[in-house]
Design a protein around this motif. Structure first.
Motif: not given
Lengths: 372, 619
Positions: A153, A177-179, A182, A248, A253
């Motif tokens: 990603r 963010t790294d998923g 964030l 994204p 989120v």
């Protein structure tokens, strides 16, 4: 080319650029640093084709000229020279060798012609604004820990810099963010930054920038286009390509309705998490938070080592809640919170949790729980 | 050209394209026919790699002249009782093999019938077919049974002929086919001759099927397999699994030596191969393959063998149950077998321990060819270091006879041998620790020999088993994703994943269907950290498609466990006290699968006293 320069300022200047140069290169010239001497100053340029840094420093230039020499070798030599030494650098007549001497030490370095050195085309940079070093430092420090290192990603491998609106005020925002977590930091939009495109600044550029900021306390001029960004310091210019991808839609989120609020002393909390997580041997280092009225109990369990619990006083009154987190993620965030009080906002054990800094309203962190 | 039916000859040649791929297929079909005819002895002759001649002679029931005329016709068979395709008890049933072979070669078939009571008919007949053209029936002089000769195979289909490999290769495939059939039928004697030499000969086995099968497997796979395998005998709900599974330390570099039989039919089936991989998953490195011979017997109604022209693949009614049976039977057998490592390891060690010049060199180089993994990882296994170790271990046992061996002073004997001189300890399987060599190998004395333990490999395995146990008991911690990942897949792949959500969730991967042909991943195993989720899910989907099971996730978790185990274990080069060494040995005895590290290398080698005595010429 012929010049003399004091060892200290040479080392500092080379230090700014040499880390851009990769240790191993398939194109030989990329291992080299470009030296350009003219009019009482010398500039050093290093690039990895995605990022270029030019650092300029005063020097006694006897004859102007330019060449390239191996960057790491030059840096190592200068580093090992005695403090205060005067370093003389000269290019021999046929342009094949660079002589470097300081006191009784003499070195000859193979060089490559300057015309082969890749120049990063900057193109047109339609946006230009100024930012204080402290502000840039804040944007970077409070977000960079969340930059993803996972290459698939790629669009998460940097800090997303863009203009946005918070409560009717135009803001400049940095998001990473790294998923799993964030970080979002914002400050009032500087003059000239209105309408800038959202850009993703790569991780390597971020860390090089950060080094330069440490030594500067000045205003930095940022210029950017869709594909490139340039940071101009007093003596240095960093030009970098941007990550070509779509960041994204992170607003989605960030929870807005989290009604369970916890306030806890930042330092007490960080120390307790650190202590409790010592027990877990596992790579994920899960720590459980148990919340009850004005009480926070942190605990960790390891089948091999045993258990750890620590209770800290906190301000909380929204009913019992048990939620697990990766302790490393919690510590990363706690490290960046400046205020004495960290404010957590929970929804439930499986929903994103918001962490706020009592001393910095512009900073916001989202942390995803772990199921333990 | 207007629409028309193809002439029969062409139809047969098309069928031959599927059934008769190469000489080995001819051999397989003919030998299967012989087995179905109740033969007790089958002889195969192949010359020119099967190109010039394949002859198969059996002593089975044979055929009458009328049957002979019929047998080369398409879809003529004696093997399908009651015309029921679901209930197949013979190897063949389609009646395709003979006409197909006859359509692409010069075939001669001769037979003499004997009836159910063993009464031999007075007359024998012979028939020749050339590229599908039958000759007249001729009287012949033959013993009981059938003899089929196939000459000039593929002369009628030059394209096929062109694609045949070298004679040796074709012969190798053919002999492999016979081997597999021979393993499944230990009551029948087989021989294969290449026109000059006998390349395979196994006698018909004794009456006891179990003993006969063991003897047959040893005959065909080799004596090593007999010594380094454990018997499998498990049953569940009408499924029965028997056979032998090779020890993990006796593994090979490819899966060629996995012999699997379903109702006596040799197959190469993906479900079965996947199950075997699953059973050995944390006992072997990914590039090592176990040697197994497994026989699965089940109700013919719950398996469909009519899915592959050469019947190499089958389809199970309940493949989950078949897989479960195989995995649990093998794992269970290993757990029960306790501590064992391949004897080939200690044989090689002994072989390299001859006094003066290292006579074992040839064997060593062979070892390193066969086991590249060991030489890479273990360093000391089967290398000069090992040789030294072996030599030194003789010193305390064969006292006064150590000249010429130049025992190195580095051999560190225990400071207080009295402390561990526990008479009872010797009776443990791994004996009592006697010392440590090169701060890497623990030497212990057992009741009838010595054991050399690789301390790092052994301890790593112990820690690994502990970490894995903890993981299974406590469940896998899951990190919930802030940005759920949508993974695009083929619709089929996505469906297969979604079918297994519960199983995947147990291992920490939570996903759900996301429209047509996509899944969304919501939680991942925390142990994997920041991982490439898309890659992981795609790999799992591919694996499900190929093997109908998903080992990948478990393997990745086990890999993390094994890295953690490696870091958390005693390294080579660390001096151990006597008590520490004994504690290591006792724990190895108590831990399942302690005989090999997770890459399938042995953790210890046992040398029997009589082997050592042989080295000194005492026996």
């Amino acid at each position: 080319m012929e010049l003399t320069i004091e060892r200290g300022s040479l080392l500092k200047s080379l230090g700014h650029v040499q880390s851009v140069v990769e240790r191993r290169n398939t194109i030989p010239i990329l291992s080299n640093v470009l030296i350009e001497a003219a009019d009482g100053s010398v500039s050093f340029t290093a690039t990895d084709l995605d990022l270029a840094i030019v650092d300029t420093v005063d020097a006694d230039v006897k004859q102007s000229g330019a060449t390239t020499v191996p960057a790491h070798t030059l840096h190592d030599i200068v580093r090992k020279l005695p403090d205060g030494a005067q370093v003389a650098i000269s290019l021999d007549a046929d342009g094949a060798k660079v002589k470097l001497s300081a006191g009784r030490s003499k070195f000859t370095l193979a060089c490559l012609p300057r015309d082969d050195f890749p120049v990063m085309s900057e193109g047109d940079m339609p946006f230009r604004f100024d930012l204080g070093a402290a502000d840039l430092k804040r944007l970077i420090d409070k977000t960079r820990f969340a930059i993803s290192t996972e290459e698939t990603r790629y669009y998460l491998n940097g800090i997303y810099l863009h203009a946005a609106e918070t409560d009717g005020v135009q803001m400049l925002r940095a998001v990473a963010t790294d998923g799993h977590r964030l970080a979002r930091v914002e400050l009032p939009l500087p003059e000239g930054a209105a309408g800038i495109p959202g850009v993703i600044v790569p991780r390597k550029t971020v860390s090089e920038l950060r080094k330069l900021i440490d030594e500067n306390d000045e205003v930095i001029t940022i210029a950017l286009s869709d594909t490139k960004i340039r940071f101009s310091f007093r003596n240095a210019i960093v030009t970098s390509k941007l990550i070509d991808g779509t960041f994204p839609d992170y607003d989605r989120v960030i929870p807005s309705g989290n009604d369970k609020s916890l306030e806890v002393d930042t330092k007490l909390f960080a120390d307790a998490v650190d202590r409790v997580s010592t027990i877990s041997t596992d790579k994920s280092r899960a720590v459980k938070m148990e919340l009850d009225t004005d009480r926070l109990t942190l605990s960790a369990t390891s089948p091999e080592n045993g258990t750890a619990t620590e209770e800290i006083s906190a301000s909380y009154g929204s009913g019992e809640l048990t939620i697990g987190f990766n302790s490393r993620y919690m510590l990363d965030i706690a490290d960046e919170i400046e205020g004495d009080v960290a404010r957590f906002q929970f929804a439930d054990a499986a929903a994103p949790t918001l962490v706020l800094d009592s001393a910095d309203e512009g900073a916001l962190y989202v942390l995803m729980p772990m199921r333990v | 050209m207007s629409l028309r039916l193809l002439p029969e000859n062409i139809v047969n040649q098309i069928a031959a394209g599927e059934v008769v791929e190469r000489p080995a297929s001819v051999v397989k079909e003919l030998v299967e026919n012989a087995i179905d005819a109740g033969a007790r002895r089958i002889d195969v002759i192949m010359t020119g790699g099967g190109r010039s001649l394949i002859a198969v002679t059996d002593d089975g029931r044979g055929m009458t002249g009328d049957e002979l005329k019929l047998c080369v016709e398409r879809h003529a068979t004696s093997k399908l009782d009651d015309d029921d395709l679901l209930n197949i008890k013979h190897l063949g049933f389609r009646g395709e093999a003979l006409p197909s072979i006859a359509s692409v070669s010069r075939l001669t078939i001769g037979s003499r019938k004997s009836d159910a009571d063993g009464m031999l008919a007075d007359d024998a007949w012979e028939l020749a077919v050339t590229a599908g053209q039958k000759s007249n029936l001729r009287p012949a002089s033959l013993p009981a049974g059938t003899r089929i000769e196939v000459r000039d195979l593929f002369f009628a289909t030059p394209a096929r002929l062109k694609f045949l490999k070298a004679e040796r290769t074709e012969f190798g495939h053919a002999i492999d086919a016979v081997r597999r059939l021979a393993m499944a039928h230990p009551d029948i004697g087989f021989s294969v001759t290449d026109g000059e030499r006998t390349r395979l000969r196994v006698r018909e086995g004794s009456a006891d099927l179990f003993e006969a099968r063991r003897a047959r497997l040893i005959d065909i796979i080799g004596r090593d397999f007999g010594e380094n395998s454990i018997a499998i005998d498990a049953g569940r709900d009408g499924y029965k699994l028997t056979g032998y599974a090779g020890l993990p330390t006796f593994s090979r570099g490819n899966a060629q030596y996995q012999y699997m039989f379903v109702n006596g039919r040799p197959v190469r089936d993906r479900v079965l191969q996947g199950a075997i991989r699953g059973a050995y998953s944390d006992l072997l490195a990914g590039n090592r393959h176990p040697i197994v011979a497994l026989f699965l017997d089940l109700d013919p109604l719950s398996v469909d063998v009519n899915v592959h022209p050469a019947k190499a693949e089958v389809r199970f009614e309940d493949s989950g149950r078949v897989r479960g049976l195989i995995v649990s039977a093998i794992k269970h057998a290993f757990a029960e077998a306790g501590l064992r490592t391949a004897t080939t390891a200690s044989q090689a060690a002994l072989g390299s321990a001859r006094p003066g010049g290292y006579a074992g060199q040839g064997q060593l180089s062979q070892m390193s060819r066969n086991r590249p993994v060991y030489s890479q990882h273990a360093g000391g296994y089967g290398t000069p270091g090992m040789r030294e170790t072996t030599l030194q271990s003789y010193a305390p046992l064969a006292q006064g006879n150590t000249e010429g061996y130049a025992a190195e002073p580095r051999a560190r004997m225990n400071e207080n041998p009295g402390e561990i001189e526990d008479a009872a300890a010797i009776n443990y399987p791994l004996g009592a620790a006697r010392g440590q060599l090169h701060e890497t190998y623990v030497i212990s004395q057992t009741a009838d020999g010595i054991v050399i333990v690789d301390q790092h490999a052994a301890h790593e395995r112990l820690v690994y088993e502990r970490v894995k146990q903890a993981l299974l008991e406590n469940g896998v911690a899951r990190q919930i994703l802030l940005l759920p990942e949508v993974v695009e897949l083929d619709p089929g792949h996505a469906d297969r994943l979604v079918e297994r959500v519960d199983q995947l969730a147990e291992l920490g991967l939570v996903l759900e269907a996301f429209g047509d042909g996509a899944v969304v991943v919501r939680e991942v195993p925390a142990l994997l950290g920041e991982t490439n989720v898309i890659g992981l899910v795609r790999d799992l989907a591919d694996e499900l498609a190929e093997l109908d099971q998903s080992l990948g996730l478990r393997e990745r978790l086990e890999e993390v466990c094994s890295t953690m185990a490696c870091h958390g274990s005693v390294r080579a080069g660390r001096a151990l006290t006597g008590d520490e060494m004994n504690a290591l040995l006792r724990e190895m005895e108590a831990t399942p699968n302690a005989g090999q590290c997770s890459h399938g290398r042995p953790t210890f080698v046992e040398l029997k006293l009589h082997d050592i005595e042989k080295l000194f010429g005492r026996r």
